[in-house]
Design a protein around this motif. Structure first.
Motif, PDB file in Angstrom:
ATOM      1  N   LYS A 217       0.807  -1.232   0.000  1.00  0.00           N
ATOM      2  CA  LYS A 217       0.000   0.000   0.000  1.00  0.00           C
ATOM      3  C   LYS A 217       0.836   1.278   0.000  1.00  0.00           C
ATOM      4  O   LYS A 217       0.317   2.370   0.227  1.00  0.00           O
ATOM      5  CB  LYS A 217      -0.959   0.051   1.205  1.00  0.00           C
ATOM      6  CG  LYS A 217      -1.769  -1.209   1.437  1.00  0.00           C
ATOM      7  CD  LYS A 217      -2.725  -1.498   0.306  1.00  0.00           C
ATOM      8  CE  LYS A 217      -3.613  -2.684   0.649  1.00  0.00           C
ATOM      9  NZ  LYS A 217      -4.309  -3.248  -0.507  1.00  0.00           N
ATOM     10  N   TYR A 218       2.140   1.115  -0.233  1.00  0.00           N
ATOM     11  CA  TYR A 218       2.999   2.300  -0.343  1.00  0.00           C
ATOM     12  C   TYR A 218       4.266   1.898  -1.106  1.00  0.00           C
ATOM     13  O   TYR A 218       4.522   0.724  -1.351  1.00  0.00           O
ATOM     14  CB  TYR A 218       3.356   2.869   1.032  1.00  0.00           C
ATOM     15  CG  TYR A 218       4.279   2.000   1.862  1.00  0.00           C
ATOM     16  CD1 TYR A 218       5.655   2.237   1.900  1.00  0.00           C
ATOM     17  CD2 TYR A 218       3.768   0.939   2.623  1.00  0.00           C
ATOM     18  CE1 TYR A 218       6.494   1.432   2.662  1.00  0.00           C
ATOM     19  CE2 TYR A 218       4.599   0.135   3.391  1.00  0.00           C
ATOM     20  CZ  TYR A 218       5.956   0.390   3.403  1.00  0.00           C
ATOM     21  OH  TYR A 218       6.791  -0.393   4.153  1.00  0.00           O
ATOM     22  N   MET A 219       5.037   2.897  -1.489  1.00  0.00           N
ATOM     23  CA  MET A 219       6.257   2.663  -2.261  1.00  0.00           C
ATOM     24  C   MET A 219       7.386   2.234  -1.324  1.00  0.00           C
ATOM     25  O   MET A 219       7.947   3.044  -0.584  1.00  0.00           O
ATOM     26  CB  MET A 219       6.655   3.925  -3.026  1.00  0.00           C
ATOM     27  CG  MET A 219       7.930   3.781  -3.835  1.00  0.00           C
ATOM     28  SD  MET A 219       7.734   2.714  -5.274  1.00  0.00           S
ATOM     29  CE  MET A 219       7.055   3.878  -6.456  1.00  0.00           C
ATOM     30  N   THR A 220       7.729   0.968  -1.340  1.00  0.00           N
ATOM     31  CA  THR A 220       8.809   0.450  -0.505  1.00  0.00           C
ATOM     32  C   THR A 220      10.149   0.625  -1.240  1.00  0.00           C
ATOM     33  O   THR A 220      10.173   0.803  -2.458  1.00  0.00           O
ATOM     34  CB  THR A 220       8.603  -1.039  -0.202  1.00  0.00           C
ATOM     35  OG1 THR A 220       8.802  -1.780  -1.423  1.00  0.00           O
ATOM     36  CG2 THR A 220       7.214  -1.313   0.351  1.00  0.00           C
ATOM     37  N   PRO A 221      11.258   0.548  -0.522  1.00  0.00           N
ATOM     38  CA  PRO A 221      12.564   0.620  -1.187  1.00  0.00           C
ATOM     39  C   PRO A 221      12.723  -0.481  -2.240  1.00  0.00           C
ATOM     40  O   PRO A 221      13.323  -0.250  -3.295  1.00  0.00           O
ATOM     41  CB  PRO A 221      13.552   0.435  -0.039  1.00  0.00           C
ATOM     42  CG  PRO A 221      12.823   0.953   1.163  1.00  0.00           C
ATOM     43  CD  PRO A 221      11.399   0.571   0.952  1.00  0.00           C
ATOM     44  N   GLU A 222      12.182  -1.676  -1.968  1.00  0.00           N
ATOM     45  CA  GLU A 222      12.298  -2.774  -2.931  1.00  0.00           C
ATOM     46  C   GLU A 222      11.515  -2.473  -4.206  1.00  0.00           C
ATOM     47  O   GLU A 222      11.992  -2.724  -5.316  1.00  0.00           O
ATOM     48  CB  GLU A 222      11.800  -4.081  -2.318  1.00  0.00           C
ATOM     49  CG  GLU A 222      12.055  -5.295  -3.203  1.00  0.00           C
ATOM     50  CD  GLU A 222      11.562  -6.592  -2.599  1.00  0.00           C
ATOM     51  OE1 GLU A 222      11.832  -7.662  -3.194  1.00  0.00           O
ATOM     52  OE2 GLU A 222      10.892  -6.565  -1.552  1.00  0.00           O
ATOM     53  N   ALA A 223      10.331  -1.906  -4.042  1.00  0.00           N
ATOM     54  CA  ALA A 223       9.537  -1.526  -5.214  1.00  0.00           C
ATOM     55  C   ALA A 223      10.260  -0.427  -5.993  1.00  0.00           C
ATOM     56  O   ALA A 223      10.334  -0.475  -7.229  1.00  0.00           O
ATOM     57  CB  ALA A 223       8.154  -1.045  -4.781  1.00  0.00           C
ATOM     58  N   MET A 224      10.795   0.550  -5.273  1.00  0.00           N
ATOM     59  CA  MET A 224      11.523   1.639  -5.913  1.00  0.00           C
ATOM     60  C   MET A 224      12.694   1.101  -6.725  1.00  0.00           C
ATOM     61  O   MET A 224      12.919   1.519  -7.876  1.00  0.00           O
ATOM     62  CB  MET A 224      12.037   2.611  -4.842  1.00  0.00           C
ATOM     63  CG  MET A 224      12.824   3.790  -5.383  1.00  0.00           C
ATOM     64  SD  MET A 224      11.774   5.057  -6.117  1.00  0.00           S
ATOM     65  CE  MET A 224      11.153   5.873  -4.647  1.00  0.00           C
ATOM     66  N   SER A 225      13.422   0.153  -6.177  1.00  0.00           N
ATOM     67  CA  SER A 225      14.571  -0.420  -6.884  1.00  0.00           C
ATOM     68  C   SER A 225      14.143  -1.148  -8.151  1.00  0.00           C
ATOM     69  O   SER A 225      14.819  -1.078  -9.183  1.00  0.00           O
ATOM     70  CB  SER A 225      15.327  -1.391  -5.965  1.00  0.00           C
ATOM     71  OG  SER A 225      15.897  -0.706  -4.873  1.00  0.00           O
ATOM     72  N   ALA A 226      13.007  -1.845  -8.073  1.00  0.00           N
ATOM     73  CA  ALA A 226      12.504  -2.557  -9.252  1.00  0.00           C
ATOM     74  C   ALA A 226      12.132  -1.573 -10.347  1.00  0.00           C
ATOM     75  O   ALA A 226      12.467  -1.768 -11.522  1.00  0.00           O
ATOM     76  CB  ALA A 226      11.298  -3.417  -8.870  1.00  0.00           C
ATOM     77  N   TYR A 227      11.429  -0.504  -9.974  1.00  0.00           N
ATOM     78  CA  TYR A 227      11.059   0.517 -10.959  1.00  0.00           C
ATOM     79  C   TYR A 227      12.306   1.169 -11.575  1.00  0.00           C
ATOM     80  O   TYR A 227      12.368   1.411 -12.780  1.00  0.00           O
ATOM     81  CB  TYR A 227      10.218   1.617 -10.308  1.00  0.00           C
ATOM     82  CG  TYR A 227       8.799   1.233  -9.964  1.00  0.00           C
ATOM     83  CD1 TYR A 227       7.929   0.717 -10.918  1.00  0.00           C
ATOM     84  CD2 TYR A 227       8.308   1.429  -8.665  1.00  0.00           C
ATOM     85  CE1 TYR A 227       6.621   0.389 -10.596  1.00  0.00           C
ATOM     86  CE2 TYR A 227       6.999   1.107  -8.335  1.00  0.00           C
ATOM     87  CZ  TYR A 227       6.166   0.584  -9.299  1.00  0.00           C
ATOM     88  OH  TYR A 227       4.861   0.268  -8.980  1.00  0.00           O
ATOM     89  N   GLU A 228      13.278   1.457 -10.730  1.00  0.00           N
ATOM     90  CA  GLU A 228      14.491   2.126 -11.211  1.00  0.00           C
ATOM     91  C   GLU A 228      15.253   1.237 -12.187  1.00  0.00           C
ATOM     92  O   GLU A 228      15.738   1.710 -13.221  1.00  0.00           O
ATOM     93  CB  GLU A 228      15.374   2.527 -10.034  1.00  0.00           C
ATOM     94  CG  GLU A 228      14.816   3.699  -9.249  1.00  0.00           C
ATOM     95  CD  GLU A 228      15.625   4.030  -8.014  1.00  0.00           C
ATOM     96  OE1 GLU A 228      16.400   3.149  -7.553  1.00  0.00           O
ATOM     97  OE2 GLU A 228      15.485   5.151  -7.491  1.00  0.00           O
ATOM     98  N   ALA A 229      15.370  -0.060 -11.865  1.00  0.00           N
ATOM     99  CA  ALA A 229      16.056  -0.990 -12.766  1.00  0.00           C
ATOM    100  C   ALA A 229      15.348  -1.042 -14.112  1.00  0.00           C
ATOM    101  O   ALA A 229      15.982  -1.091 -15.171  1.00  0.00           O
ATOM    102  CB  ALA A 229      16.100  -2.390 -12.136  1.00  0.00           C
ATOM    103  N   SER A 230      14.025  -1.005 -14.073  1.00  0.00           N
ATOM    104  CA  SER A 230      13.231  -1.025 -15.297  1.00  0.00           C
ATOM    105  C   SER A 230      13.376   0.284 -16.072  1.00  0.00           C
ATOM    106  O   SER A 230      13.593   0.293 -17.290  1.00  0.00           O
ATOM    107  CB  SER A 230      11.762  -1.263 -14.940  1.00  0.00           C
ATOM    108  OG  SER A 230      10.937  -1.181 -16.073  1.00  0.00           O
TER     109      SER A 230
END
Length: 321
Positions: free
Chosen positions: A72-85
């Motif tokens: 339900k929020y932007m976690t560091p792991e989600a952020m890293s996945a988006y950034e890699a993409s």
């Protein structure tokens, strides 16, 4: 000579191993996307993570989506996945990152060195989409609309054949967007857009165009597009089509087929991750089953397995953004 042979053998085995890794990654991605599209984001994460680790930018994007929606929020792991993409040029990930203005490190002004701020990602999304749109990429034109808010890009995307944009624009016009001199002009444009979306393979476009045909008393066309939408695996269409087949006297002219009806509705019970589909099925299925013999129900179960094995996975087709 012997050394060259050894090198050749190593190269062959390396190529075969890479092919297996790529195949495994694709299988993981397909399974992850199927689960994600069934609102089973938690279950999808391990599969998407396996595909994302191979460098697949789309899997990385959906991994970010699955994690963000689970938490339900932007976690560091989600952020890293988006950034890699995003670093591989994925515009969807750039748009997600551009919208993260509430990220704590941005608010505190202490983001890790090298991390781009939302405004930078927004500019990259605009620049990347602009280049792709200039090449005639209709999906990129739609993303230009998302980034800029300019309706002209949405129209261009629809005109260039992006089925989702055709559906989105058609529904928007139907709900009052835009100016038309006459109501009949609006209706004509809506029908043309939804017809194009349906013919372009977008399931929601198929159902929307089918509804227009039903209003015009073209019941054959209505039945055709409902069946086509169900064939894509679109859960709403499968439920509707299956329910129509279970009616002994169908308002829309569907041939009564309780075996197929039961089979399709029973198939939907696997959609237990969200969306409430099992509730609808459990309400409708007993009424159909009450008119069937045990042999017919057994036949329906066989048909259900065959349908699942020969059709795309069931999906709610959630919007990518």
């Amino acid at each position: 000579m012997k050394q060259k042979l050894v090198i050749a053998i190593i190269w062959i085995f390396s190529a075969v191993a890479h092919a297996h890794v790529s195949a495994d990654s694709q299988l993981a991605k397909n399974q992850g996307l199927a689960l994600y599209n069934q609102f089973k984001a938690i279950t999808a994460v391990p599969y998407l993570k396996a595909a994302a680790e191979s460098g697949d930018h789309e899997a990385q994007y959906y991994l970010g989506e699955a994690i963000r929606k689970n938490k339900k929020y932007m976690t560091p792991e989600a952020m890293s996945a988006y950034e890699a993409s995003a670093l591989q040029g994925d515009i969807y990930s750039m748009i997600r990152l551009a919208g993260e203005k509430n990220d704590l490190c941005v608010a505190m002004g202490n983001c890790p060195k090298g991390r781009k701020e939302p405004g930078v990602w927004g500019k990259l999304a605009l620049d990347t989409a602009s280049v792709e749109a200039a090449k005639g990429n209709a999906e990129a034109m739609y993303l230009m609309f998302i980034v800029t808010g300019d309706d002209e890009w949405l129209k261009k995307s629809a005109e260039n054949g992006y089925a989702y944009a055709q559906y989105f624009l058609g529904v928007s016009y139907r709900e009052g967007r835009g100016f038309f001199l006459l109501p009949s002009n609006r209706a004509e444009v809506v029908e043309r857009l939804l017809k194009s979306s349906a013919e372009g393979g977008y399931p929601q476009g198929m159902l929307a165009y089918g509804a227009i045909l039903a209003e015009k008393k073209d019941l054959q066309g209505f039945r055709l597009w409902n069946e086509k939408a169900a064939e894509t695996g679109y859960a709403t269409a499968v439920f509707g089509y299956g329910s129509y087949l279970g009616e002994e006297s169908s308002e829309f002219g569907f041939t009564y087929d309780p075996v197929k009806s039961y089979a399709l509705l029973h198939l939907l019970l696997e959609l237990d991750g969200g969306g409430g589909m099992p509730d609808y099925v459990n309400f409708a299925l007993p009424e159909i089953a009450a008119k069937m013999t045990p042999e017919q129900i057994e036949k329906a179960m066989v048909f259900s397995r065959e349908w699942k094995a020969t059709r795309p996975p069931l999906s709610f087709f959630p919007d990518k953004l």
